[in-house]
Design a protein around this motif. Structure first.
Motif, short mmCIF file in Angstrom:
data_model
loop_
_atom_site.label_atom_id
_atom_site.label_comp_id
_atom_site.label_asym_id
_atom_site.label_seq_id
_atom_site.Cartn_x
_atom_site.Cartn_y
_atom_site.Cartn_z
N SER A 35 0.81 -1.21 0.00
CA SER A 35 0.00 0.00 0.00
C SER A 35 0.85 1.27 0.00
CB SER A 35 -0.93 0.00 1.22
OG SER A 35 -0.19 -0.14 2.42
N ARG A 38 1.78 1.81 -3.46
CA ARG A 38 0.63 2.32 -4.20
C ARG A 38 0.54 3.84 -4.06
NH1 ARG A 38 -3.98 -0.93 -2.71
NH2 ARG A 38 -3.80 0.09 -0.68
N SER A 39 0.82 4.36 -2.87
CA SER A 39 0.83 5.81 -2.69
C SER A 39 1.99 6.45 -3.43
CB SER A 39 0.90 6.15 -1.20
OG SER A 39 -0.24 5.66 -0.51
N LYS A 42 0.68 6.73 -6.88
CA LYS A 42 -0.32 7.79 -6.99
C LYS A 42 0.33 9.18 -6.99
CE LYS A 42 -4.35 5.42 -5.05
NZ LYS A 42 -5.38 5.43 -3.99
N SER A 61 -7.63 5.45 -0.06
CA SER A 61 -8.42 4.66 -1.00
C SER A 61 -7.57 3.55 -1.61
CB SER A 61 -8.99 5.56 -2.10
OG SER A 61 -9.82 6.55 -1.56
N LYS A 62 -8.22 2.44 -1.90
CA LYS A 62 -7.56 1.33 -2.60
C LYS A 62 -8.58 0.65 -3.50
CE LYS A 62 -8.25 -2.73 0.34
NZ LYS A 62 -7.59 -3.85 1.04
N GLY A 63 -8.08 0.18 -4.63
CA GLY A 63 -8.92 -0.57 -5.55
C GLY A 63 -9.98 0.24 -6.25
N GLY A 76 -8.80 -5.20 -7.33
CA GLY A 76 -9.48 -4.06 -6.72
C GLY A 76 -10.97 -4.29 -6.62
N GLU A 89 -4.25 -6.01 -7.37
CA GLU A 89 -4.61 -4.68 -7.86
C GLU A 89 -3.55 -4.23 -8.86
OE1 GLU A 89 -5.46 -0.09 -6.31
OE2 GLU A 89 -5.33 -1.75 -4.88
N PHE A 104 0.19 -4.52 -7.17
CA PHE A 104 0.16 -4.78 -5.73
C PHE A 104 0.62 -6.21 -5.49
CE2 PHE A 104 -1.58 -6.05 -1.69
CZ PHE A 104 -1.45 -4.92 -0.89
N HIS A 240 1.65 3.98 7.57
CA HIS A 240 1.62 4.80 6.37
C HIS A 240 2.09 6.23 6.65
CE1 HIS A 240 -1.26 1.46 5.64
NE2 HIS A 240 -0.79 1.53 4.41
#
Length: 425
Positions: A35, A38-39, A42, A61-63, A76, A89, A104, A240
């Motif tokens: 995760s 993932r950020s 993003k 948020s995820k997926g 997702g 994902e 992911f 996080h």
């Protein structure tokens, strides 16, 4: 009781939207990880389009089906959102001159990772690969994770070395510091007993993965070292990080890519404004939660001037690994990313010592002076060098922060000409 908000300005070195767009022109970037990765994906996608920061909702948020003009390819919300090791994902952002993809993964090598490697073998070869896989590996599969994690790292690095061209820039980012009390999607009730000592396992896993990646010729970005004094940017779950931290990660990654390609991309220190939300303490009883919670607003009008170096002159002090790695409290001398120099620590309460008897004055001791032959050589012939923790580190790169293997040539694959040297300024 109402929460109070206070806007503060914090100095930070960051890469601008224009610089990121030009540096990654006609490039294919792949991000692999959990995760936090993932950020990272993003924030990179957002920076390629506009000069803004991720909002709190975007970080959580995820997926989702779409994020800032990207699309969800697999997993997702297309299948089922869950916290199991089989969660998938795959996201992708594509513009006229940029292609960014995210996978992911919960394990550094598995059947699913083998399918991702097959995509690289049969399809388009990435120009940049940003990888991290640690927390899920050492917590969700086996209690004795060391041997299994080492073997999976070797298998993954062997596979990647066999299919990727030499021009591909692979960056292995070490896991960021965890808090003593953590909560997250990976921390299911079955493994909650591992939470207190997981942050120490992360340090050990970082050592293994960083050493092995360096042996395979992969560039290592030590985010644990970078953010050891920036714990105020970690969110309440202890795992996080906020938007400012992720923009800092993006800047470090892009600055390293620019240096690997021989591109001059200066970065100046500029103030960043963010909002600090402070919750009042209860009148009765002790507060179980921290009194201050920070939330970062998006900055639509923020302009980052020409991002120079990886670190400012103040950042080049190697403070060593002391109590900061075993204590969640933020050191008094560290309040932002750039001001990490040592300051004298003050103690509010000093111990009261019993009165000491007054001793009579002693005669002065004889002074023996010796002439040393060479600088740094003691009287007994031994060579003395001061401890590295006590002096500034003036070499261009810290050996445990970013390791460079060799200079990679930077070129635009779809352009008609390939200049010998590329400089945007």
């Amino acid at each position: 009781m109402m929460a109070e908000s206070k806007k503060t300005r914090e100095p930070m070195r960051c890469v601008s939207h224009q610089q990121a767009s030009q540096l990654l022109h006609n490039k294919f970037i792949v991000v692999l990880g959990d995760s936090i990765q993932r950020s990272v994906y993003k924030d990179l996608v957002l920076l390629l389009q506009k000069e803004k920061y991720l909002t709190l909702q975007q970080l959580r948020s995820k997926g989702e089906m779409s994020f800032e003009m990207d699309c969800l390819i697999e997993g997702g919300c297309l299948s089922q959102l869950h916290n199991g090791t089989g969660y998938r994902e795959v996201r992708q952002f594509q513009s006229a001159h940029h292609l960014v993809r995210f996978y992911f993964v919960t394990r550094i090598f598995s059947c699913y990772m083998q399918s991702i490697i097959d995509d690289f073998r049969n399809g388009l070869k990435p120009d940049i690969i940003i990888i991290n896989s640690c927390v899920w590996d050492i917590s969700r599969y086996k209690s004795s994770w060391i041997d299994d994690y080492k073997e999976n790292l070797r298998r993954f690095f062997d596979k990647m070395r066999g299919i990727l061209p030499e021009e591909t820039l692979v960056m292995w980012s070490l896991t960021m510091p965890l808090a003593e009390r953590i909560k997250g999607g990976f921390l299911v009730p079955e493994i909650e007993h591992k939470a207190p000592h997981l942050r120490y396992d992360v340090i050990e896993a970082n050592f293994y993965s960083g050493t092995l990646a360096d042996a395979y010729g992969i560039d290592v970005l030590d985010l644990h070292f970078q953010f050891r004094f920036s714990l105020q940017h970690r969110t309440k779950d202890g795992v996080h990080w906020n938007a400012l931290a992720h923009r800092r990660i993006t800047s470090l990654l892009l600055q390293h890519a620019a240096q690997a390609w021989g591109v001059n991309m200066p970065c100046e220190l500029s103030p960043v404004e963010h909002t600090e939300v402070t919750l009042p303490k209860p009148v009765y009883g002790n507060a179980s939660n921290p009194a201050g919670v920070r939330q970062v607003d998006c900055a639509p009008n923020f302009h980052c001037p020409a991002p120079t170096n990886y670190f400012s002159s103040k950042e080049r002090y190697d403070n060593g690994y002391r109590e900061e790695f075993s204590n969640d409290s933020l050191p008094l001398h560290c309040f932002n990313f750039e001001d990490n120099h040592q300051r004298e620590r003050t103690h509010r309460h000093k111990p009261v010592l019993p009165p000491q008897p007054v001793l009579p004055p002693q005669p002065p001791l004889p002074v023996h002076r010796r002439k040393y032959k060479k600088h740094g050589q003691g009287g007994n012939g031994s060579h003395y060098r001061p401890h590295p923790y006590h002096g500034p580190y003036n070499e261009p790169h810290h050996q445990y922060v970013i390791r460079n293997r060799h200079i990679r040539h930077h070129f635009a694959p779809y352009a008609h000409q390939r200049p010998n040297h590329v400089s945007y300024y």
